[in-house]
Write a protein that holds these residues in place. Structure first.
Motif, PDB file in Angstrom:
ATOM      1  N   ASN A   1       0.840  -1.203   0.000  1.00  0.00           N
ATOM      2  CA  ASN A   1       0.000   0.000   0.000  1.00  0.00           C
ATOM      3  C   ASN A   1       0.873   1.250   0.000  1.00  0.00           C
ATOM      4  OD1 ASN A   1       0.801   0.496   2.674  1.00  0.00           O
ATOM      5  ND2 ASN A   1      -1.124  -0.205   3.560  1.00  0.00           N
ATOM      6  N   PHE A   2       0.233   2.417   0.016  1.00  0.00           N
ATOM      7  CA  PHE A   2       0.953   3.686  -0.075  1.00  0.00           C
ATOM      8  C   PHE A   2       1.948   3.882   1.060  1.00  0.00           C
ATOM      9  CE2 PHE A   2      -2.452   4.511   2.786  1.00  0.00           C
ATOM     10  CZ  PHE A   2      -1.969   5.460   3.668  1.00  0.00           C
ATOM     11  N   ASN A   3       1.740   3.194   2.169  1.00  0.00           N
ATOM     12  CA  ASN A   3       2.617   3.332   3.331  1.00  0.00           C
ATOM     13  C   ASN A   3       3.724   2.278   3.352  1.00  0.00           C
ATOM     14  OD1 ASN A   3       3.202   4.790   5.696  1.00  0.00           O
ATOM     15  ND2 ASN A   3       2.319   3.164   6.937  1.00  0.00           N
ATOM     16  N   GLY A   4       3.712   1.360   2.393  1.00  0.00           N
ATOM     17  CA  GLY A   4       4.732   0.318   2.348  1.00  0.00           C
ATOM     18  C   GLY A   4       4.349  -0.949   3.082  1.00  0.00           C
ATOM     19  N   ASP A   5       3.088  -1.066   3.509  1.00  0.00           N
ATOM     20  CA  ASP A   5       2.620  -2.279   4.171  1.00  0.00           C
ATOM     21  C   ASP A   5       2.237  -3.319   3.125  1.00  0.00           C
ATOM     22  OD1 ASP A   5       2.812  -1.149   6.793  1.00  0.00           O
ATOM     23  OD2 ASP A   5       0.932  -0.068   6.402  1.00  0.00           O
ATOM     24  N   VAL A   6       2.518  -4.582   3.421  1.00  0.00           N
ATOM     25  CA  VAL A   6       2.258  -5.664   2.476  1.00  0.00           C
ATOM     26  C   VAL A   6       0.760  -5.916   2.359  1.00  0.00           C
ATOM     27  CG1 VAL A   6       2.612  -8.122   1.988  1.00  0.00           C
ATOM     28  CG2 VAL A   6       4.477  -6.755   2.967  1.00  0.00           C
TER      29      VAL A   6
END
Length: 171
Positions: free
Chosen positions: A36-41
């Motif tokens: 996602n935009f935050n770098g979460d898988v």
């Protein structure tokens, strides 16, 4: 000469799809990750393949990731691959390799329904997808990973990317 390479976060509403493929002496494999935009898988994947050309393994990695975007109803995708040749093939309107006709047609069809950005990233900045492609040789068939079952090493690589830790590319 050295260059600093890093994975960059996105802004909403985009997610990032990083994919990779690799071929060894008698094995081929592919993998990728959607964040996602935050770098979460959101989801990651890896698979072994029948022996093939490396460009085909790269195509398979991208194709599977695009399929997942459709299944997850993701329409805004920033795509990064470390195979510049794949990007060039996708931007051409001609098909130079008849062996790849069907997979290229599938990729282009999947892309036509997306709002996407297609970009190149050096392999040092594509470490999560590279790890997954290499993991593909240890897997029979396809395996998907979410936050719950991420391999510990991949979890660490994702964390490094989220923190913006740079990788050094020596040329």
């Amino acid at each position: 000469m050295e260059t600093i390479v890093r994975w960059l976060k996105l802004v909403l509403p985009f997610v990032k799809l990083n994919s990779d493929g690799s071929v060894g002496s008698n094995i081929a494999r592919m993998g990728g990750i959607i964040l996602n935009f935050n770098g979460d898988v959101i989801i990651a994947y890896a698979s072994s393949l029948n022996h093939c050309k490396v460009i085909y393994a790269e195509m398979r990695g991208l194709s599977y990731g695009l399929d997942l975007c459709y299944k997850l109803n993701i329409t805004n995708v920033a795509i990064e691959v470390d195979a510049l040749s794949l990007i060039l093939l996708l931007k051409k309107d001609i098909m130079c390799y008849s062996d790849f006709f069907y997979i290229m047609r599938k990729i282009k069809s999947l892309l036509s329904g997306l709002n996407f950005i297609l970009g190149h990233i050096f392999c040092e900045g594509n470490t999560c997808a590279d790890f997954l492609a290499k993991k593909g040789c240890l897997i029979n068939g396809m395996e998907e990973f979410t936050g719950i079952n991420l391999p510990p090493q991949l979890r660490g690589l994702v964390r490094l990317d989220k923190l913006g830790i740079p990788y050094i590319r020596s040329m």
